[in-house]
Design a protein around this motif. Structure first.
Motif, short mmCIF file in Angstrom:
data_model
loop_
_atom_site.label_atom_id
_atom_site.label_comp_id
_atom_site.label_asym_id
_atom_site.label_seq_id
_atom_site.Cartn_x
_atom_site.Cartn_y
_atom_site.Cartn_z
N GLY A 123 29.66 37.06 57.97
CA GLY A 123 30.98 36.66 58.41
C GLY A 123 31.79 35.87 57.42
N VAL A 124 31.20 35.54 56.28
CA VAL A 124 31.90 34.75 55.27
C VAL A 124 32.35 35.68 54.14
CG1 VAL A 124 31.70 32.88 53.59
CG2 VAL A 124 30.53 32.72 55.80
N VAL A 125 33.63 35.57 53.75
CA VAL A 125 34.15 36.41 52.67
C VAL A 125 33.54 35.97 51.34
CG1 VAL A 125 36.20 37.12 51.40
CG2 VAL A 125 36.32 36.82 53.88
N ILE A 126 32.93 36.94 50.64
CA ILE A 126 32.33 36.66 49.34
C ILE A 126 33.31 36.97 48.22
CG2 ILE A 126 30.42 37.22 47.77
CD1 ILE A 126 29.60 35.77 50.35
N LYS A 127 33.99 38.11 48.35
CA LYS A 127 34.97 38.48 47.33
C LYS A 127 35.89 39.56 47.88
CE LYS A 127 31.86 40.02 44.33
NZ LYS A 127 31.29 40.68 43.12
#
Length: 218
Positions: A189-193
């Motif tokens: 759920g966390v944007v990496i890139k």
């Protein structure tokens, strides 16, 4: 049998099967596997339900001659799932007019979906709709193909717009959330890139494979 029942009904299949079981048992032959299948989904499911309560012999289930790819998948999934959810059936076949390898793949997906076999990654992807501004079908198929070679199966979300991406990405190990000509790569759920559309699949699997190749901490 046809004179009595008119056509191959579920009851006719069960009655015929029980007659043959009696014949073989009288001959002291007990290495028996039962198979009562029809191209009619309701008749197949009903016959297999009935016979499962009358004998303890292994039962091969399914819908025979289910048709071409789309109709065959639908018929088989409905029929087989209704039985497997009741713990009825020892083996089954996806009997469709298609490459045997495709038949096996569909069978595995049915078992995976029912939670009876956990092998391979799970791909969650949205339908093509007006909100998608990328070729979501091609991206999802490419992700599915690459995921088959992962050493550790993962749940991967492939979403065609930001509306679906936020919610689905939280439930997946990894994910892609697309915008116009680009997309974000998620982890839990966390944007990496954020990368260009044509780089989404390669960048996603570069991340997954790099993390899978990391040595475990002692």
């Amino acid at each position: 049998m046809l004179l009595k029942h008119g056509h191959p009904t579920a009851e006719a299949m069960v009655e015929s099967t029980l007659r043959w079981i009696k014949f073989f048992e009288e001959e002291k032959f007990h290495d028996i596997v039962l198979s009562l299948k029809s191209a009619d989904v309701d008749a197949s499911v009903k016959a297999q339900n009935i016979i499962s309560g009358k004998t303890n012999y292994p039962l091969h289930i399914g819908v025979t001659e289910a048709g071409t790819l789309i109709s065959g998948i639908v018929k088989t999934s409905i029929g087989v799932s209704a039985l497997l959810k009741k713990n009825i059936g020892d083996t089954f076949r996806v009997s469709i007019t298609e490459d045997p390898l495709i038949q096996v793949k569909i069978a595995k997906e049915i078992l995976n979906t029912l939670g009876l076999r956990e092998r391979g990654s799970e791909i969650i992807s949205c339908p093509s709709c007006g909100r998608a501004e990328v070729d979501i079908r091609s991206i999802a198929l490419a992700v599915e193909q690459r995921a088959e070679s992962l050493a550790v199966p993962k749940k991967i979300a492939v979403m065609g717009c930001v509306v679906n991406a936020a919610g689905e990405a939280r439930e997946a190990d990894y994910g892609i959330g697309c915008g116009k000509g680009k997309g974000a790569i998620f982890k839990k759920g966390v944007v990496i890139k954020t990368v260009k559309e044509e780089e989404l699949v390669s960048e996603l699997f570069e991340l997954i494979e790099a993390e899978q190749n990391q040595p475990e901490m002692a």
